[in-house]
Write a protein that holds these residues in place. Structure first.
Motif, PDB file in Angstrom:
ATOM      1  N   GLU A 153       1.666  -5.700   5.907  1.00 36.60           N
ATOM      2  CA  GLU A 153       1.153  -6.777   6.740  1.00 36.60           C
ATOM      3  C   GLU A 153       1.917  -6.904   8.053  1.00 36.60           C
ATOM      4  O   GLU A 153       1.468  -7.611   8.955  1.00 36.60           O
ATOM      5  N   ASP A 202      -3.924  -4.050  -3.755  1.00 36.60           N
ATOM      6  CA  ASP A 202      -2.936  -4.984  -3.217  1.00 36.60           C
ATOM      7  C   ASP A 202      -1.603  -4.799  -3.932  1.00 36.60           C
ATOM      8  O   ASP A 202      -1.559  -4.495  -5.131  1.00 36.60           O
ATOM      9  N   SER A 253       0.979  -7.202  -3.807  1.00 34.54           N
ATOM     10  CA  SER A 253       1.723  -8.453  -3.902  1.00 34.54           C
ATOM     11  C   SER A 253       2.389  -8.619  -5.258  1.00 34.54           C
ATOM     12  O   SER A 253       3.456  -9.243  -5.360  1.00 34.54           O
ATOM     13  N   GLU A 254       1.813  -8.067  -6.321  1.00 31.71           N
ATOM     14  CA  GLU A 254       2.430  -8.188  -7.643  1.00 31.71           C
ATOM     15  C   GLU A 254       3.760  -7.444  -7.725  1.00 31.71           C
ATOM     16  O   GLU A 254       4.566  -7.702  -8.633  1.00 31.71           O
ATOM     17  N   GLY A 277       5.870  -7.510  -5.118  1.00 34.68           N
ATOM     18  CA  GLY A 277       6.743  -8.175  -4.155  1.00 34.68           C
ATOM     19  C   GLY A 277       6.631  -7.651  -2.746  1.00 34.68           C
ATOM     20  O   GLY A 277       7.475  -7.964  -1.899  1.00 34.68           O
ATOM     21  N   ILE A 278       5.593  -6.867  -2.455  1.00 36.12           N
ATOM     22  CA  ILE A 278       5.428  -6.247  -1.141  1.00 36.12           C
ATOM     23  C   ILE A 278       4.148  -6.752  -0.493  1.00 36.12           C
ATOM     24  O   ILE A 278       3.058  -6.630  -1.076  1.00 36.12           O
ATOM     25  N   PRO A 279       4.222  -7.305   0.721  1.00 36.77           N
ATOM     26  CA  PRO A 279       3.014  -7.780   1.411  1.00 36.77           C
ATOM     27  C   PRO A 279       2.275  -6.617   2.070  1.00 36.77           C
ATOM     28  O   PRO A 279       2.482  -6.291   3.240  1.00 36.77           O
ATOM     29  N   LEU A 321       6.078 -15.072   4.110  1.00 34.75           N
ATOM     30  CA  LEU A 321       6.220 -13.677   3.707  1.00 34.75           C
ATOM     31  C   LEU A 321       7.690 -13.270   3.742  1.00 34.75           C
ATOM     32  O   LEU A 321       8.436 -13.690   4.626  1.00 34.75           O
ATOM     33  N   ARG A 381      -0.893  -3.156   1.130  1.00 35.14           N
ATOM     34  CA  ARG A 381      -1.874  -2.579   0.227  1.00 35.14           C
ATOM     35  C   ARG A 381      -1.834  -1.057   0.309  1.00 35.14           C
ATOM     36  O   ARG A 381      -1.400  -0.483   1.316  1.00 35.14           O
TER      37      ARG A 381
END
Length: 243
Positions: A166, A140, A142-143, A145-147, A5, A149
């Motif tokens: 996260e 979510d 993630s697309e 660039g951030i872990p 991550l 939601r």
């Protein structure tokens, strides 16, 4: 092996009456809220100091559409080219540039709410903006660039949302105010029962550090203690038991 991550940096940005947060992950970042009208240059300067040019902002997340959180949204969207994400409940407010003042939770704030509602009725409070991503449930990030939601967080307003990372950080807008030393109950909320539900969700989510729109970050212990007070207050006023 689990994916590596990116390290998360959290920057509090001057946005007027309410905090704007930059969540930086590597060479990208998300802006949480947009400050009062006219604060876009301060916000953009702060992102540059954090090592991100405006075009590296991948998303602008609006926790809710009140003027102190959406005031410079249109200008920041234009400067960064980033999509704007908000609850589907807030779309109408963003398109009109105005939003109702929230209800008060006590005698004083109820009076303030009524007066403010009359003063602001029908007035444009910020430049209208077309949102790009409308939230109806969890999403979510993630697309971008951030872990983490996005989750619905109704209570202060029907369309409030929060960002849960996260690394156990949560950006909660006005779901709580950390102004008083003994409580984070916000002075204004349209639906106290929904606020209770949202706080319970936050406590069950595993988040440990909460970043409010007003006041300093606080711990889950303070949120848990405030939840007990909020439940007792709602029960006294409604006469109903809240499970």
């Amino acid at each position: 092996m689990p994916p590596v991550l990116p390290s998360i940096e959290i920057h509090s940005v001057a946005g007027g009456h309410a905090h704007v947060y930059l969540v930086k992950a590597g060479d990208t970042g998300v802006l949480v809220d947009a400050g009062i009208p006219g604060s876009e240059e301060k916000i953009l300067a702060a992102t540059r100091r954090a090592g991100l040019e405006p075009e590296k902002i991948s998303l602008i997340l609006l926790t809710h559409a009140h003027y102190d959180h959406a005031g410079s949204l249109a200008e920041l969207k234009e400067a960064t080219g980033a999509p704007v994400c908000c609850s589907h409940y807030e779309e109408t407010h963003l398109l009109s540039g105005r939003t109702p003042f929230p209800k008060g939770l006590g005698p004083y704030t109820k009076t303030v709410s009524k007066l403010a509602g009359k003063i602001l009725a029908g007035r444009e409070q910020f430049n209208p903006v077309q949102p790009d991503i409308l939230i109806t449930g969890e999403r979510d990030l993630s697309e971008f660039g951030i872990p983490g939601r996005i989750v619905p967080m109704p209570g202060h307003s029907g369309g409030s949302i929060a960002l849960l990372l996260e690394n156990e950080a949560a950006f909660i807008g006005d779901a709580a105010f950390n102004i008083l030393p003994w409580s984070v109950v916000p002075p204004f909320a349209d639906d106290p029962k929904n606020l209770v539900t949202s706080w319970r969700y936050l406590l069950q989510s595993g988040a440990e550090r909460f970043y409010p729109g007003h006041g300093k970050p606080f711990s889950r212990d303070k949120l848990a203690a405030s939840l007990e007070r909020l439940i007792k207050k709602a029960q006294r006023e409604s006469g109903e038991k809240i499970d």
